[in-house]
Design an enzyme around this catalytic site. Structure first.
Site, PDB file in Angstrom:
ATOM      1  N   LEU A 273      -7.292  10.838  -0.538  1.00  4.91           N
ATOM      2  CA  LEU A 273      -7.620  10.164   0.731  1.00  4.91           C
ATOM      3  C   LEU A 273      -6.790  10.725   1.878  1.00  4.91           C
ATOM      4  O   LEU A 273      -7.222  10.761   3.020  1.00  4.91           O
ATOM      5  CB  LEU A 273      -7.369   8.661   0.612  1.00  4.91           C
ATOM      6  CG  LEU A 273      -8.409   7.842  -0.150  1.00  4.91           C
ATOM      7  CD1 LEU A 273      -7.916   6.417  -0.359  1.00  4.91           C
ATOM      8  CD2 LEU A 273      -9.746   7.835   0.577  1.00  4.91           C
TER       9      LEU A 273
ATOM     10  N   GLY B 287       0.883  12.223   3.503  1.00  2.28           N
ATOM     11  CA  GLY B 287       1.820  11.990   4.592  1.00  2.28           C
ATOM     12  C   GLY B 287       3.123  12.682   4.234  1.00  2.28           C
ATOM     13  O   GLY B 287       3.190  13.439   3.253  1.00  2.28           O
TER      14      GLY B 287
ATOM     15  N   TYR C 196       5.631  11.330   2.977  1.00  2.31           N
ATOM     16  CA  TYR C 196       6.327  10.735   1.832  1.00  2.31           C
ATOM     17  C   TYR C 196       5.559  10.826   0.528  1.00  2.31           C
ATOM     18  O   TYR C 196       6.073  10.508  -0.526  1.00  2.31           O
ATOM     19  CB  TYR C 196       6.665   9.274   2.136  1.00  2.31           C
ATOM     20  CG  TYR C 196       7.606   9.215   3.298  1.00  2.31           C
ATOM     21  CD1 TYR C 196       8.958   9.460   3.117  1.00  2.31           C
ATOM     22  CD2 TYR C 196       7.129   9.007   4.573  1.00  2.31           C
ATOM     23  CE1 TYR C 196       9.809   9.466   4.192  1.00  2.31           C
ATOM     24  CE2 TYR C 196       7.984   9.009   5.659  1.00  2.31           C
ATOM     25  CZ  TYR C 196       9.325   9.239   5.461  1.00  2.31           C
ATOM     26  OH  TYR C 196      10.170   9.258   6.529  1.00  2.31           O
TER      27      TYR C 196
ATOM     28  N   LYS D 204       1.291  11.225  -1.459  1.00  2.00           N
ATOM     29  CA  LYS D 204      -0.166  11.388  -1.299  1.00  2.00           C
ATOM     30  C   LYS D 204      -0.869  10.088  -1.671  1.00  2.00           C
ATOM     31  O   LYS D 204      -0.323   9.256  -2.402  1.00  2.00           O
ATOM     32  CB  LYS D 204      -0.653  12.543  -2.177  1.00  2.00           C
ATOM     33  CG  LYS D 204      -0.338  12.334  -3.646  1.00  2.00           C
ATOM     34  CD  LYS D 204      -0.793  13.493  -4.494  1.00  2.00           C
ATOM     35  CE  LYS D 204      -0.392  13.212  -5.945  1.00  2.00           C
ATOM     36  NZ  LYS D 204      -0.720  14.223  -6.884  1.00  2.00           N
TER      37      LYS D 204
ATOM     38  N   LYS E  52      -1.166   4.894  -3.955  1.00  2.42           N
ATOM     39  CA  LYS E  52      -0.205   5.620  -3.123  1.00  2.42           C
ATOM     40  C   LYS E  52       0.916   6.157  -4.020  1.00  2.42           C
ATOM     41  O   LYS E  52       1.607   5.381  -4.684  1.00  2.42           O
ATOM     42  CB  LYS E  52       0.334   4.694  -2.019  1.00  2.42           C
ATOM     43  CG  LYS E  52       1.147   5.438  -0.984  1.00  2.42           C
ATOM     44  CD  LYS E  52       1.322   4.658   0.311  1.00  2.42           C
ATOM     45  CE  LYS E  52       2.199   5.447   1.276  1.00  2.42           C
ATOM     46  NZ  LYS E  52       2.381   4.827   2.558  1.00  2.42           N
TER      47      LYS E  52
ATOM     48  N   ASP F  77       5.595   1.975  13.090  1.00  9.50           N
ATOM     49  CA  ASP F  77       4.971   3.294  12.933  1.00  9.50           C
ATOM     50  C   ASP F  77       3.469   3.223  13.216  1.00  9.50           C
ATOM     51  O   ASP F  77       2.665   3.808  12.497  1.00  9.50           O
ATOM     52  CB  ASP F  77       5.238   3.805  11.504  1.00  9.50           C
ATOM     53  CG  ASP F  77       5.067   5.311  11.379  1.00  9.50           C
ATOM     54  OD1 ASP F  77       5.002   5.993  12.423  1.00  9.50           O
ATOM     55  OD2 ASP F  77       5.000   5.814  10.238  1.00  9.50           O
TER      56      ASP F  77
HETATM   57  N1  LIG Z   1      -5.103   2.443   1.912  1.00 13.46           N
HETATM   58  C1  LIG Z   1      -5.600   3.604   2.362  1.00 13.46           C
HETATM   59  N2  LIG Z   1      -6.927   3.790   2.485  1.00 13.46           N
HETATM   60  C2  LIG Z   1      -7.430   4.966   2.960  1.00 13.46           C
HETATM   61  N3  LIG Z   1      -6.700   6.020   3.319  1.00 13.46           N
HETATM   62  C3  LIG Z   1      -5.374   5.901   3.220  1.00 13.46           C
HETATM   63  C4  LIG Z   1      -4.747   4.701   2.742  1.00 13.46           C
HETATM   64  N4  LIG Z   1      -3.412   4.870   2.750  1.00 13.46           N
HETATM   65  C5  LIG Z   1      -3.216   6.112   3.226  1.00 13.46           C
HETATM   66  N5  LIG Z   1      -4.377   6.747   3.505  1.00 13.46           N
HETATM   67  C6  LIG Z   1      -4.545   8.133   4.021  1.00 13.46           C
HETATM   68  O1  LIG Z   1      -3.429   8.896   3.615  1.00 13.46           O
HETATM   69  C7  LIG Z   1      -2.672   9.363   4.744  1.00 13.46           C
HETATM   70  C8  LIG Z   1      -1.172   9.275   4.426  1.00 13.46           C
HETATM   71  O2  LIG Z   1      -0.859   7.938   4.079  1.00 13.46           O
HETATM   72  P1  LIG Z   1       0.441   7.201   4.608  1.00 13.46           P
HETATM   73  O3  LIG Z   1       0.471   7.296   6.093  1.00 13.46           O
HETATM   74  O4  LIG Z   1       0.474   5.841   4.038  1.00 13.46           O
HETATM   75  O5  LIG Z   1       1.533   8.129   3.956  1.00 13.46           O
HETATM   76  P2  LIG Z   1       3.023   8.412   4.411  1.00 13.46           P
HETATM   77  O6  LIG Z   1       3.536   9.494   3.541  1.00 13.46           O
HETATM   78  O7  LIG Z   1       3.763   7.134   4.436  1.00 13.46           O
HETATM   79  O8  LIG Z   1       2.758   8.979   5.890  1.00 13.46           O
HETATM   80  P3  LIG Z   1       3.733   9.176   7.157  1.00 13.46           P
HETATM   81  O9  LIG Z   1       3.968  10.630   7.222  1.00 13.46           O
HETATM   82  O10 LIG Z   1       2.864   8.676   8.295  1.00 13.46           O
HETATM   83  O11 LIG Z   1       4.906   8.308   6.968  1.00 13.46           O
HETATM   84  C9  LIG Z   1      -3.104   8.470   5.896  1.00 13.46           C
HETATM   85  O12 LIG Z   1      -2.998   9.130   7.138  1.00 13.46           O
HETATM   86  C10 LIG Z   1      -4.561   8.171   5.545  1.00 13.46           C
HETATM   87  O13 LIG Z   1      -5.391   9.217   5.978  1.00 13.46           O
END
Ligand SMILES: Nc1ncnc2c1ncn2[C@@H]1O[C@H](COP(=O)(O)OP(=O)(O)OP(=O)(O)O)[C@@H](O)[C@H]1O
Length: 380
Positions: A35, A38, A40, A42, A58, A150
């Site tokens: 999906l 980020g 941190y 995938k 996640k 954020d």
């Molecule tokens: N519950 C969800 N449903 C659909 N897509 C999601 C979901 N959670 C995350 N994503 C997708 O995955 C991507 C990365 O998720 P997320 O932002 O939670 O990760 P992160 O590693 O915490 O990111 P960041 O770099 O913003 O801190 C999001 O931009 C989105 O496109």
């Protein structure tokens, strides 16, 4: 003594740490597709093998994620995200040899970032629809004692293709109101102007490093306050309406921000001067007329061309340079339903949308790059 939101969340983390299972993903889930990714980890779309329930899994690499930060994000999403526009965890969390994993409601239509860059500004009705959901979601989180910290297009997931239902996600940086955290500067208009001193300190730290000066510099600490989210909501309104950022970063050396700040200060100065003058109902009989008049007398900087006096007044609330005077997300509610774009802009946008639809038919799937850049923050 009643526990604060932060203490309550800590307690949930301690309790859940005891029941973390170790699982093999493929035994329980069929992974369908990626999906998103980020800084941190995938996020995969998966289906629960027994129940057939679709969900977002996640994955946080264990090497770079502390158990505390994983459990904090999971428990916050599980226990406090009880609003339809907040992404709720589904009560499944486990570890594999390489990852900590939790399951969350899945947004199956991508995130708001993709909508903004593909449409170069979303239509006004849709912007208001999105913002009404988000302001109420953020108010809910604030009322439970947490600040998201954020809010950005990449963290807003779509539950349908026309943004009728959106959900704010990614609670990795969320903290209880009043928590003291190390201030971190990041290069984005979403970063609030009050952390600019951190940018300066960072420059100074680098200078000292280059010159071999060993003396350590002290960190700057700030209190987590809801006004951090107000700022981000203000920037988001601008991004949605225009398809780009109002400025690159909210600092004294960014031309776009400086122009905004000058306009803002002039507005404030005029307001202060007029505050003592007598109210003349026969001349100025509604708020919108007053706003339009002000708009003519002190036109906003060029990056706001085409935006209505009403939305400029909303920016003055949410994008107030001084955190203590910044409006709450609730302010947004009283701006819904009015015009956020000028008439000419609305007409041009309608024509541009039609042209874009035609062009899209012709292009058939070739990628378009917008001016926004996906962002990650090196802090958690
Ligand atoms: N519950 C969800 N449903 C659909 N897509 C999601 C979901 N959670 C995350 N994503 C997708 O995955 C991507 C990365 O998720 P997320 O932002 O939670 O990760 P992160 O590693 O915490 O990111 P960041 O770099 O913003 O801190 C999001 O931009 C989105 O496109």
């Amino acid at each position: 003594m009643t526990a604060t939101a932060g203490q309550e969340l800590d307690e949930l983390c301690y309790l859940s740490a005891q029941s973390m299972l170790s699982l093999k993903v493929s035994d329980h889930f069929q992974v369908v597709k990626l999906l998103g990714e980020g800084s941190y980890g995938k996020v995969m779309l998966a289906v629960h093998r027994k129940r057939g329930t679709p969900m977002a899994l996640k994955f946080f690499p264990r090497q770079s994620t502390s158990l505390t930060s994983f459990l904090r994000e999971y428990n916050l999403s599980l226990s406090y995200c009880t609003h339809p526009s907040l992404t709720r965890a589904l009560g499944i969390f486990f570890s594999t040899p390489s990852y900590y994993v939790f399951a969350q409601q899945a947004g199956l239509y991508g995130d708001l970032y993709s909508v903004i860059v593909s449409e170069a500004g979303v239509d006004e009705e849709c912007v208001q629809r999105v913002m009404s959901q988000l302001s109420s979601a953020v108010m809910h989180l604030h009322s439970l004692g947490f600040v998201h910290r954020d809010i950005k297009p990449e963290n807003i997931f779509l539950c349908d293709s026309s943004c009728r239902w959106v959900k704010l996600g990614d609670f990795g940086l969320a903290r209880a109101i009043g928590t003291t955290v190390r201030a971190v500067w990041y290069d984005s208009p979403f970063c609030t102007p009050e952390v600019e001193p951190v940018k300066e300190a960072e420059k100074e730290r680098q200078r000292r490093e280059c010159e071999g000066i060993e003396e350590e510099m002290e960190d700057i600490w700030i209190s987590v306050e809801p006004c951090i989210d107000s700022w981000a909501l203000g920037v988001l309104v601008y991004c949605l309406l225009t398809g780009c950022f109002p400025w690159e970063e909210s600092t004294h050396d960014d031309r776009g921000y400086v122009r905004y700040k000058e306009w803002f200060d002039q507005e404030t100065e005029k307001e202060e001067k007029n505050s003592g003058s007598e109210w003349r109902p026969e001349e100025e009989n509604d708020c919108y007329t007053i706003m339009k008049k002000k708009h003519r007398n002190n036109p906003p900087p060029s990056q706001f061309e085409g935006l209505s006096p009403l939305v400029m007044s909303l920016f003055r609330e949410l994008l107030h340079p001084q955190p203590k005077l910044r409006g709450s997300p609730e302010e947004l509610l009283s701006y819904l339903g009015g015009p956020w774009l000028m008439e000419t802009e609305r007409e041009e946008k309608r024509k541009a949308e039609e042209a874009e639809k035609e062009a899209r038919k012709i292009r058939e799937g070739s990628g378009v790059e917008g001016e926004l850049v996906r962002e990650g923050r090196g802090e958690r």
